[in-house]
Scaffold this active site. Structure first.
Site, PDB file in Angstrom:
ATOM      1  N   SER A   1      76.460  49.218  36.219  1.00 46.16           N
ATOM      2  CA  SER A   1      77.698  49.927  36.504  1.00 46.16           C
ATOM      3  C   SER A   1      78.157  49.500  37.887  1.00 46.16           C
ATOM      4  O   SER A   1      77.478  49.760  38.877  1.00 46.16           O
ATOM      5  CB  SER A   1      77.441  51.438  36.445  1.00 46.16           C
ATOM      6  OG  SER A   1      78.592  52.144  36.841  1.00 46.16           O
TER       7      SER A   1
ATOM      8  N   LYS B   1      79.709  47.240  33.245  1.00 47.86           N
ATOM      9  CA  LYS B   1      80.670  48.353  33.281  1.00 47.86           C
ATOM     10  C   LYS B   1      81.375  48.316  34.621  1.00 47.86           C
ATOM     11  O   LYS B   1      80.734  48.200  35.658  1.00 47.86           O
ATOM     12  CB  LYS B   1      79.907  49.658  33.073  1.00 47.86           C
ATOM     13  CG  LYS B   1      80.616  50.932  33.474  1.00 47.86           C
ATOM     14  CD  LYS B   1      79.906  52.130  32.856  1.00 47.86           C
ATOM     15  CE  LYS B   1      79.723  53.252  33.844  1.00 47.86           C
ATOM     16  NZ  LYS B   1      79.026  54.409  33.249  1.00 47.86           N
TER      17      LYS B   1
ATOM     18  N   LYS C   1      84.057  50.280  37.131  1.00 54.69           N
ATOM     19  CA  LYS C   1      84.750  51.537  37.412  1.00 54.69           C
ATOM     20  C   LYS C   1      86.221  51.238  37.661  1.00 54.69           C
ATOM     21  O   LYS C   1      86.553  50.257  38.349  1.00 54.69           O
ATOM     22  CB  LYS C   1      84.123  52.203  38.644  1.00 54.69           C
ATOM     23  CG  LYS C   1      82.697  52.681  38.417  1.00 54.69           C
ATOM     24  CD  LYS C   1      82.667  53.887  37.489  1.00 54.69           C
ATOM     25  CE  LYS C   1      81.264  54.467  37.397  1.00 54.69           C
ATOM     26  NZ  LYS C   1      81.242  55.701  36.589  1.00 54.69           N
TER      27      LYS C   1
ATOM     28  N   ASP D   1      84.933  52.349  33.018  1.00 53.03           N
ATOM     29  CA  ASP D   1      84.708  53.798  33.125  1.00 53.03           C
ATOM     30  C   ASP D   1      85.700  54.376  34.128  1.00 53.03           C
ATOM     31  O   ASP D   1      85.723  53.965  35.286  1.00 53.03           O
ATOM     32  CB  ASP D   1      83.262  54.065  33.585  1.00 53.03           C
ATOM     33  CG  ASP D   1      82.897  55.552  33.602  1.00 53.03           C
ATOM     34  OD1 ASP D   1      83.767  56.395  33.282  1.00 53.03           O
ATOM     35  OD2 ASP D   1      81.741  55.872  33.948  1.00 53.03           O
TER      36      ASP D   1
ATOM     37  N   GLU E   1      85.297  54.306  28.885  1.00 47.25           N
ATOM     38  CA  GLU E   1      84.563  55.551  29.081  1.00 47.25           C
ATOM     39  C   GLU E   1      85.415  56.583  29.815  1.00 47.25           C
ATOM     40  O   GLU E   1      86.028  56.270  30.835  1.00 47.25           O
ATOM     41  CB  GLU E   1      83.284  55.230  29.888  1.00 47.25           C
ATOM     42  CG  GLU E   1      82.341  56.404  30.093  1.00 47.25           C
ATOM     43  CD  GLU E   1      81.035  55.982  30.789  1.00 47.25           C
ATOM     44  OE1 GLU E   1      80.707  54.777  30.803  1.00 47.25           O
ATOM     45  OE2 GLU E   1      80.357  56.874  31.321  1.00 47.25           O
TER      46      GLU E   1
ATOM     47  N   ASP F   1      81.711  60.788  28.264  1.00 46.30           N
ATOM     48  CA  ASP F   1      80.605  61.089  29.175  1.00 46.30           C
ATOM     49  C   ASP F   1      80.771  62.553  29.605  1.00 46.30           C
ATOM     50  O   ASP F   1      80.203  63.467  28.979  1.00 46.30           O
ATOM     51  CB  ASP F   1      80.661  60.091  30.355  1.00 46.30           C
ATOM     52  CG  ASP F   1      79.673  60.375  31.475  1.00 46.30           C
ATOM     53  OD1 ASP F   1      78.934  61.370  31.414  1.00 46.30           O
ATOM     54  OD2 ASP F   1      79.623  59.592  32.458  1.00 46.30           O
TER      55      ASP F   1
ATOM     56  N   LYS G   1      73.512  61.638  28.861  1.00 44.81           N
ATOM     57  CA  LYS G   1      72.745  61.845  30.094  1.00 44.81           C
ATOM     58  C   LYS G   1      72.049  63.185  29.925  1.00 44.81           C
ATOM     59  O   LYS G   1      72.719  64.227  29.858  1.00 44.81           O
ATOM     60  CB  LYS G   1      73.673  61.922  31.310  1.00 44.81           C
ATOM     61  CG  LYS G   1      74.427  60.642  31.622  1.00 44.81           C
ATOM     62  CD  LYS G   1      75.446  60.846  32.743  1.00 44.81           C
ATOM     63  CE  LYS G   1      76.157  59.538  33.060  1.00 44.81           C
ATOM     64  NZ  LYS G   1      77.318  59.738  33.969  1.00 44.81           N
TER      65      LYS G   1
ATOM     66  N   GLY H   1      73.565  56.772  33.585  1.00 43.46           N
ATOM     67  CA  GLY H   1      72.776  56.957  34.800  1.00 43.46           C
ATOM     68  C   GLY H   1      73.582  57.705  35.835  1.00 43.46           C
ATOM     69  O   GLY H   1      74.809  57.796  35.730  1.00 43.46           O
TER      70      GLY H   1
HETATM   71  O1  OSB Z   1      80.213  58.127  35.197  1.00 41.09           O
HETATM   72  O2  OSB Z   1      78.464  57.141  34.565  1.00 41.09           O
HETATM   73  C1  OSB Z   1      79.122  57.667  35.465  1.00 41.09           C
HETATM   74  C2  OSB Z   1      77.263  57.337  38.798  1.00 41.09           C
HETATM   75  C3  OSB Z   1      77.560  58.546  39.372  1.00 41.09           C
HETATM   76  C4  OSB Z   1      78.378  59.427  38.702  1.00 41.09           C
HETATM   77  C5  OSB Z   1      78.896  59.095  37.441  1.00 41.09           C
HETATM   78  C6  OSB Z   1      78.577  57.879  36.849  1.00 41.09           C
HETATM   79  C7  OSB Z   1      77.776  56.979  37.555  1.00 41.09           C
HETATM   80  C8  OSB Z   1      77.450  55.650  37.081  1.00 41.09           C
HETATM   81  C9  OSB Z   1      76.187  55.040  37.656  1.00 41.09           C
HETATM   82  O3  OSB Z   1      78.160  54.992  36.357  1.00 41.09           O
HETATM   83  C10 OSB Z   1      75.290  54.459  36.660  1.00 41.09           C
HETATM   84  C11 OSB Z   1      73.961  54.134  37.303  1.00 41.09           C
HETATM   85  O4  OSB Z   1      73.182  55.066  37.610  1.00 41.09           O
HETATM   86  O5  OSB Z   1      73.705  52.942  37.519  1.00 41.09           O
HETATM   87 MG    MG Z   2      80.653  57.763  33.190  1.00 48.93          MG
END
Ligand code: OSB
Ligand code: MG
Length: 376
Positions: free
Chosen positions: A139, A165, A167, A193, A218, A243, A267, A295
């Site tokens: 991510s 992924k 952001k 995401d 996402e 999510d 999660k 995660g």
């Molecule tokens: O939306 O998945 C998410 C990290 C913090 C808060 C929300 C998200 C995330 C990640 C990190 O995408 C994924 C990782 O732990 O590598």
């Molecule tokens: Mg997410």
């Protein structure tokens, strides 16, 4: 065999991230992490990690609200009563304590891990895991420019990651994704995401993303808005993955009924623990809907829980279970989590409990507050 807890120790540790992580709602440069250590009356112990963040930007909970909820409401309940099986905890806690899923999950997941320790089996085995290794995705946070993102994504693919992924947020989306697609080629497994940064007014704009053939988009819309996600999904070829909108198994059922999404990011820490995560897994499996393990920038302790969950059969898409070195100079477990050149993380299925050893000296060095709650 039932569990009786003697003690729950809370700690807050501080861990600087190797690089800042930016999502649509905020930026993190270092983690404050709530860790729990559960001890039963026979002296068995297990560690668990709460996924709550520093700010209420992903969901309403934070490290501080979770500390409060565990200390004041959750631990006293769990310490006062025996646990016939960890799977009974979620319902009992959910009935008594509204909200605070991340705080409840930390205790619930600790109870499962303690059960695995007592049974002498891996957490993966206890949960019903079948995979020996987990396909790993990365991510990548919002970057300064499309070119920087494309370069980072390329480096990650070269390292072996099996899915990238990215952001996104309004103002940092199409150009960024276009640059990554352009530089990595038509077959690269890409997704985005949004962490709820859009509204239905962006539907045409989001439909433009279809051209980049993302594996999924996402959480584009608000957490509590399955209906508009369904309206958006109707207008997109790209599958929506939810999510934040899936806080429990009933919401996953609603997602399916409303056609609000086609994939679930599971999660355990978001849904109150493993029991709900398993229910979502099973439900989606019955409906042939794939899931993957998300995660929350966990330390090696929470990562162990994610790896165990991701070993279940319907976790068919790569998970956000990157290796320790992606996040930390040095992790709090030995061995640290590693990924091979094929982008796989091995499940330590032949070791009891988490399958890694908590480096307690390291945890002590990072601890900024500690509280011991005992059964009376
Ligand atoms: O939306 O998945 C998410 C990290 C913090 C808060 C929300 C998200 C995330 C990640 C990190 O995408 C994924 C990782 O732990 O590598
Ligand atoms: Mg997410």
């Amino acid at each position: 065999m039932s569990l009786r807890l003697a003690r729950i120790t809370l700690r807050e540790i501080r861990m600087p991230l190797r690089e800042p992580f930016e999502i649509s709602s905020g930026r993190t440069t270092g983690r404050r992490i709530l860790l729990l250590e559960l001890a039963d009356t026979d002296g068995a112990t297990a560690w668990s990690e709460c996924v709550a963040g520093e700010q209420p930007s992903y969901s309403a909970e934070t490290v501080d609200t979770a500390w409060h909820a565990v200390t004041e409401w959750i631990a006293p309940r769990v310490l006062a009563a025996g646990i016939s099986h960890p799977r009974t905890l979620d319902g009992a806690l959910r009935r008594a304590i509204r909200g605070h899923p991340m705080a409840r999950a930390a205790v619930e997941m600790g109870a499962w891990t303690l059960q695995a320790e007592r049974d002498g089996v891996s957490l993966s085995r206890l949960l019903g895991g079948t995979r020996a290794e987990i396909a790993t995705g990365i991510s990548i946070g919002i970057q300064a420019s499309p070119a920087v993102l494309a370069e980072k994504a390329g480096a990650a693919l070269a390292q072996g990651y099996r899915r990238i992924k990215m952001k996104i947020r309004p103002g940092a989306d199409i150009e960024f994704i276009a640059a990554a697609r352009e530089s990595l080629g038509p077959e690269a497994p890409l997704m985005a995401d949004a962490n709820s940064a859009y509204t239905l007014a962006h539907a045409d704009h989001l439909a433009d993303l279809d051209a980049y053939r993302l594996q999924m988009l996402e959480q584009p819309l608000a957490q509590d808005d399955l209906r508009r996600h369904a309206q958006l999904q109707d207008r997109l070829a790209t599958p929506i993955c939810l999510d934040e909108s899936i806080p429990h198994a009933d919401a996953a059922e609603d997602m399916l009924a409303l056609r609000a999404g086609r994939i679930v990011n599971v999660k355990a820490g978001r849904v109150g623990g493993f029991t709900q995560a398993l229910a979502i897994h099973d439900l989606c499996r019955r409906h042939a809907v794939p899931v993957w393990c998300g995660g929350m920038l966990e330390s090696g302790i929470g990562r162990a829980a994610n790896v165990a969950l991701a070993s279940l059969p319907n976790f068919t898409l790569p998970g956000d279970v990157s290796p320790s070195a992606r996040y930390w100079e040095r992790d709090v477990v030995t061995p640290e989590w590693t990924m091979d050149a094929a982008g796989m993380v091995a499940v330590p299925a032949d070791r009891p409990g988490l399958g890694v050893t908590v480096d307690v000296d390291r945890v002590d060095d990072l601890t900024v507050r500690r509280r011991v709650l005992a059964a009376c």
